[in-house]
Write a protein that holds these residues in place. Structure first.
Motif, PDB file in Angstrom:
ATOM      1  N   ALA A   1      47.051  39.235  52.729  1.00 37.67           N
ATOM      2  CA  ALA A   1      47.818  40.204  51.943  1.00 37.67           C
ATOM      3  C   ALA A   1      47.228  40.352  50.543  1.00 37.67           C
ATOM      4  CB  ALA A   1      49.280  39.780  51.868  1.00 37.67           C
ATOM      5  N   MET A   2      46.795  39.235  49.958  1.00 35.06           N
ATOM      6  CA  MET A   2      46.203  39.283  48.627  1.00 35.06           C
ATOM      7  C   MET A   2      44.905  40.069  48.642  1.00 35.06           C
ATOM      8  SD  MET A   2      45.229  36.053  46.149  1.00 35.06           S
ATOM      9  CE  MET A   2      43.542  35.830  46.700  1.00 35.06           C
ATOM     10  N   LEU A   3      44.076  39.847  49.654  1.00 34.19           N
ATOM     11  CA  LEU A   3      42.800  40.561  49.742  1.00 34.19           C
ATOM     12  C   LEU A   3      43.022  42.048  50.043  1.00 34.19           C
ATOM     13  CD1 LEU A   3      40.540  38.017  51.657  1.00 34.19           C
ATOM     14  CD2 LEU A   3      40.806  38.356  49.197  1.00 34.19           C
ATOM     15  N   ALA A   4      44.021  42.349  50.855  1.00 32.73           N
ATOM     16  CA  ALA A   4      44.334  43.749  51.151  1.00 32.73           C
ATOM     17  C   ALA A   4      44.813  44.473  49.900  1.00 32.73           C
ATOM     18  CB  ALA A   4      45.381  43.832  52.253  1.00 32.73           C
ATOM     19  N   ALA A   5      45.609  43.790  49.087  1.00 31.25           N
ATOM     20  CA  ALA A   5      46.068  44.393  47.837  1.00 31.25           C
ATOM     21  C   ALA A   5      44.907  44.635  46.893  1.00 31.25           C
ATOM     22  CB  ALA A   5      47.109  43.487  47.180  1.00 31.25           C
ATOM     23  N   GLN A   6      43.971  43.699  46.838  1.00 39.85           N
ATOM     24  CA  GLN A   6      42.784  43.866  46.005  1.00 39.85           C
ATOM     25  C   GLN A   6      41.961  45.053  46.472  1.00 39.85           C
ATOM     26  OE1 GLN A   6      41.428  42.796  43.374  1.00 39.85           O
ATOM     27  NE2 GLN A   6      39.225  43.184  43.588  1.00 39.85           N
TER      28      GLN A   6
END
Length: 241
Positions: free
Chosen positions: A226-231
């Motif tokens: 989720a963090m990488l997708a948000a980035q």
């Protein structure tokens, strides 16, 4: 969207973030092996004390000396390296609540030691296993299987073109030398990619220093994905200037 990067052993979060943002990864395995780089080593960090770090290194022999390409570098001690990878990874991350996800990544790498003595195969497997744990399902190709021109920028542009990519993700290291005219000839747009800096989030703070095994162990695959997708989705990548 194409990312081109050398095979790294349990790569850093900054590298995983770039590959995660791409639709395909071209494994740059036909350039010169560099002992000071990350093809055969990773920096592990203690789960609750990331400043406490240790190198995990695969002893490597170069059949052609210093000019040996990455895909021809060989494990000097495959059995010993396999045991070291297993023991150190368990030592550092076996106590994590997300150990099952880390163990899946580890097992995929340990299996490689049974089938190959190529450092690039082990490193590539570690990266693919991490991306798979995060739900990435992109395409993976090897540069050694794709004919290109010799120049650095020309090589990258030809690799992107051969994979029918419309965009090339350029990391911070590429900014120093990339000639975008090589990409213009193929109609490929170059986009700069970088991870957050000056942030209070410890995961991004250590993203360029330690293996992403630490981040996976700290927050687990779902939160990390989720963090990488948000980035990827909420920090628009800019055209190269």
């Amino acid at each position: 969207m194409c990312a081109i990067h050398q095979p790294n052993l349990f790569p850093r979060l900054s590298t995983v973030a770039k590959l995660y943002a791409a639709d395909r990864w071209v494994v740059l395995d036909d350039v010169q092996f560099a002992r000071r780089d990350y093809q055969h080593r990773a920096r592990l960090a203690a789960l609750d004390e990331p400043a406490r770090q240790q190198w995990l290194t695969l002893p490597t022999r170069l059949p052609h000396g210093r000019p040996t390409p990455i895909d021809q570098a060989r494990l000097a001690e495959p059995g010993r390296s396999r045991r070291t990878v297993s023991l150190l990874t368990r030592q550092y991350y076996g106590g994590s609540r997300y150990w099952p996800a880390v163990r899946d990544v580890l097992d995929a790498v340990l299996d490689q030691f049974e089938d190959t003595d190529r450092v690039s195969d082990v490193a590539k497997a570690s990266t693919v296993a991490l991306l798979t744990a995060l739900g990435w399902s992109g395409e993976v190709l090897r540069s050694s299987a794709i004919p290109t021109r010799v120049g650095r920028s020309e090589r990258l542009a030809d690799l992107a073109a051969a994979t029918s990519s419309t965009h090339y993700l350029c990391g911070t290291g590429g900014w120093r030398y990339l000639d975008t005219q090589a990409f213009d000839g193929h109609g490929i747009q170059v986009l700069s990619f970088h991870t957050p800096v000056d942030t209070g989030d410890p995961l991004w703070r250590w993203a360029r220093h330690i293996s992403s095994l630490w981040a996976l162990s700290r927050i687990g695959p779902e939160a990390l994905a989720a963090m990488l997708a948000a980035q990827r989705d909420h920090r628009p990548m800019e055209g190269f200037t």
